[in-house]
Design a protein around this motif. Sequence first.
Motif, PDB file in Angstrom:
ATOM      1  N   LEU A   8       0.884  -1.062  -0.027  1.00  0.00           N
ATOM      2  CA  LEU A   8      -0.068   0.115  -0.033  1.00  0.00           C
ATOM      3  C   LEU A   8       0.767   1.292  -0.145  1.00  0.00           C
ATOM      4  CD1 LEU A   8      -3.002  -0.935   2.394  1.00  0.00           C
ATOM      5  CD2 LEU A   8      -3.195  -0.690   0.180  1.00  0.00           C
ATOM      6  N   ILE A   9       1.979   1.223   0.912  1.00  0.00           N
ATOM      7  CA  ILE A   9       2.774   2.409   0.648  1.00  0.00           C
ATOM      8  C   ILE A   9       3.367   2.430  -0.683  1.00  0.00           C
ATOM      9  CG2 ILE A   9       5.042   3.199   1.773  1.00  0.00           C
ATOM     10  CD1 ILE A   9       4.177   1.934   4.372  1.00  0.00           C
ATOM     11  N   GLU A  10       3.813   1.390  -1.117  1.00  0.00           N
ATOM     12  CA  GLU A  10       4.530   1.546  -2.648  1.00  0.00           C
ATOM     13  C   GLU A  10       3.523   2.258  -3.592  1.00  0.00           C
ATOM     14  OE1 GLU A  10       6.256  -2.090  -3.498  1.00  0.00           O
ATOM     15  OE2 GLU A  10       7.737  -1.909  -2.332  1.00  0.00           O
ATOM     16  N   GLN A  11       2.354   1.611  -3.501  1.00  0.00           N
ATOM     17  CA  GLN A  11       1.235   2.041  -4.518  1.00  0.00           C
ATOM     18  C   GLN A  11       0.698   3.573  -4.174  1.00  0.00           C
ATOM     19  OE1 GLN A  11      -1.924  -0.763  -3.818  1.00  0.00           O
ATOM     20  NE2 GLN A  11      -0.662  -2.357  -5.007  1.00  0.00           N
ATOM     21  N   ARG A  12       0.630   3.938  -3.089  1.00  0.00           N
ATOM     22  CA  ARG A  12      -0.003   5.100  -2.761  1.00  0.00           C
ATOM     23  C   ARG A  12       0.984   6.473  -2.689  1.00  0.00           C
ATOM     24  NH1 ARG A  12      -5.195   3.705   1.005  1.00  0.00           N
ATOM     25  NH2 ARG A  12      -5.889   2.293  -0.411  1.00  0.00           N
ATOM     26  N   LEU A  13       2.123   6.018  -2.083  1.00  0.00           N
ATOM     27  CA  LEU A  13       3.064   6.815  -1.976  1.00  0.00           C
ATOM     28  C   LEU A  13       4.252   7.071  -2.816  1.00  0.00           C
ATOM     29  CD1 LEU A  13       3.117   6.857   2.042  1.00  0.00           C
ATOM     30  CD2 LEU A  13       2.060   8.367   0.631  1.00  0.00           C
ATOM     31  N   SER A  14       4.373   5.984  -3.834  1.00  0.00           N
ATOM     32  CA  SER A  14       5.467   5.662  -4.538  1.00  0.00           C
ATOM     33  C   SER A  14       6.769   5.471  -3.849  1.00  0.00           C
ATOM     34  CB  SER A  14       5.529   6.837  -5.622  1.00  0.00           C
ATOM     35  OG  SER A  14       4.258   6.607  -6.432  1.00  0.00           O
ATOM     36  N   LYS A  15       6.844   4.853  -2.747  1.00  0.00           N
ATOM     37  CA  LYS A  15       8.096   4.665  -2.035  1.00  0.00           C
ATOM     38  C   LYS A  15       8.300   3.219  -1.763  1.00  0.00           C
ATOM     39  CE  LYS A  15       8.641   8.877  -1.366  1.00  0.00           C
ATOM     40  NZ  LYS A  15       9.682   9.623  -1.967  1.00  0.00           N
ATOM     41  N   SER A  16       9.415   2.635  -1.878  1.00  0.00           N
ATOM     42  CA  SER A  16      10.036   1.419  -1.552  1.00  0.00           C
ATOM     43  C   SER A  16      10.052   1.314  -0.131  1.00  0.00           C
ATOM     44  CB  SER A  16      11.105   0.978  -2.396  1.00  0.00           C
ATOM     45  OG  SER A  16      11.712  -0.174  -2.359  1.00  0.00           O
ATOM     46  N   ALA A  33       8.636   9.621   9.096  1.00  0.00           N
ATOM     47  CA  ALA A  33       9.819  10.201   9.054  1.00  0.00           C
ATOM     48  C   ALA A  33      10.684   9.557   8.275  1.00  0.00           C
ATOM     49  CB  ALA A  33      10.474  10.706  10.599  1.00  0.00           C
ATOM     50  N   HIS A  34      10.741   8.190   8.326  1.00  0.00           N
ATOM     51  CA  HIS A  34      11.807   7.414   7.456  1.00  0.00           C
ATOM     52  C   HIS A  34      11.531   7.493   6.077  1.00  0.00           C
ATOM     53  CE1 HIS A  34      14.390   4.279   6.124  1.00  0.00           C
ATOM     54  NE2 HIS A  34      12.946   3.553   5.435  1.00  0.00           N
ATOM     55  N   ILE A  35      10.195   7.515   5.771  1.00  0.00           N
ATOM     56  CA  ILE A  35       9.594   7.686   4.433  1.00  0.00           C
ATOM     57  C   ILE A  35      10.047   8.967   3.737  1.00  0.00           C
ATOM     58  CG2 ILE A  35       7.542   7.804   2.997  1.00  0.00           C
ATOM     59  CD1 ILE A  35       6.538   5.581   4.670  1.00  0.00           C
ATOM     60  N   ARG A  36       9.826  10.112   4.641  1.00  0.00           N
ATOM     61  CA  ARG A  36      10.053  11.540   4.173  1.00  0.00           C
ATOM     62  C   ARG A  36      11.918  11.638   4.064  1.00  0.00           C
ATOM     63  NH1 ARG A  36       6.354  12.856   7.851  1.00  0.00           N
ATOM     64  NH2 ARG A  36       7.680  13.210   9.722  1.00  0.00           N
ATOM     65  N   SER A  37      12.442  10.714   4.693  1.00  0.00           N
ATOM     66  CA  SER A  37      13.993  10.950   4.446  1.00  0.00           C
ATOM     67  C   SER A  37      14.293  10.028   3.244  1.00  0.00           C
ATOM     68  CB  SER A  37      14.680  10.504   5.705  1.00  0.00           C
ATOM     69  OG  SER A  37      14.605   8.971   5.910  1.00  0.00           O
ATOM     70  N   THR A  38      13.624   9.318   2.653  1.00  0.00           N
ATOM     71  CA  THR A  38      14.144   8.686   1.433  1.00  0.00           C
ATOM     72  C   THR A  38      13.391   9.066   0.218  1.00  0.00           C
ATOM     73  OG1 THR A  38      12.037   6.963   1.843  1.00  0.00           O
ATOM     74  CG2 THR A  38      14.438   6.572   2.820  1.00  0.00           C
ATOM     75  N   VAL A  43      10.860   3.183  -6.206  1.00  0.00           N
ATOM     76  CA  VAL A  43       9.999   2.240  -5.928  1.00  0.00           C
ATOM     77  C   VAL A  43      10.312   0.992  -6.648  1.00  0.00           C
ATOM     78  CG1 VAL A  43       7.192   1.102  -6.312  1.00  0.00           C
ATOM     79  CG2 VAL A  43       7.754   3.443  -5.798  1.00  0.00           C
ATOM     80  N   ALA A  44      10.082  -0.122  -5.749  1.00  0.00           N
ATOM     81  CA  ALA A  44      10.872  -1.478  -6.449  1.00  0.00           C
ATOM     82  C   ALA A  44      10.039  -1.744  -7.595  1.00  0.00           C
ATOM     83  CB  ALA A  44      10.696  -2.649  -5.035  1.00  0.00           C
ATOM     84  N   GLU A  45      10.742  -2.619  -8.414  1.00  0.00           N
ATOM     85  CA  GLU A  45      10.146  -3.153  -9.715  1.00  0.00           C
ATOM     86  C   GLU A  45       9.211  -4.102  -9.328  1.00  0.00           C
ATOM     87  OE1 GLU A  45      10.779  -1.832 -12.769  1.00  0.00           O
ATOM     88  OE2 GLU A  45      11.954  -0.298 -11.876  1.00  0.00           O
ATOM     89  N   PRO A  46       8.175  -4.465 -10.295  1.00  0.00           N
ATOM     90  CA  PRO A  46       7.295  -5.255 -10.103  1.00  0.00           C
ATOM     91  C   PRO A  46       7.693  -6.742  -9.815  1.00  0.00           C
ATOM     92  CG  PRO A  46       6.610  -3.883 -11.910  1.00  0.00           C
ATOM     93  CD  PRO A  46       8.003  -3.754 -11.495  1.00  0.00           C
ATOM     94  N   SER A  47       9.009  -7.110 -10.292  1.00  0.00           N
ATOM     95  CA  SER A  47       9.389  -8.481 -10.093  1.00  0.00           C
ATOM     96  C   SER A  47       9.717  -8.602  -8.517  1.00  0.00           C
ATOM     97  CB  SER A  47      10.779  -8.828 -11.096  1.00  0.00           C
ATOM     98  OG  SER A  47      11.499  -7.812 -10.864  1.00  0.00           O
ATOM     99  N   ASP A  48      10.358  -7.446  -8.047  1.00  0.00           N
ATOM    100  CA  ASP A  48      10.917  -7.399  -6.698  1.00  0.00           C
ATOM    101  C   ASP A  48       9.731  -7.660  -5.607  1.00  0.00           C
ATOM    102  OD1 ASP A  48      13.346  -6.846  -7.614  1.00  0.00           O
ATOM    103  OD2 ASP A  48      13.219  -4.766  -7.147  1.00  0.00           O
ATOM    104  N   ARG A  49       8.427  -7.099  -6.057  1.00  0.00           N
ATOM    105  CA  ARG A  49       7.239  -7.157  -5.259  1.00  0.00           C
ATOM    106  C   ARG A  49       6.779  -8.523  -5.170  1.00  0.00           C
ATOM    107  NH1 ARG A  49       4.329  -2.242  -8.007  1.00  0.00           N
ATOM    108  NH2 ARG A  49       5.459  -0.706  -7.044  1.00  0.00           N
TER     109      ARG A  49
END
Length: 54
Positions: A8-16, A33-38, A43-49
């Motif tokens: 959900l984080i990856e989909q909605r925030l485009s963060k890995s 805070a961690h997500i903001r710092s990155t 985002v990870a590639e679909p194969s990684d998911r």
Amino acid sequence: MAVRLIMLIEQRLSKSLSPKELLKHQTVAELAAHIRSTENRPVAEPSDRRALTA
């Protein structure tokens, strides 16, 4: 549940985010805070998911 949150984080925030990172940041504030710092981390590639859901 952790994998679902990560996806959900990856989909909605485009963060890995790895399961390790999720467990390291145990509160919503710490995780935010961690997500903001990155900001420039892609985002990870679909194969990684798929590996996360196996």
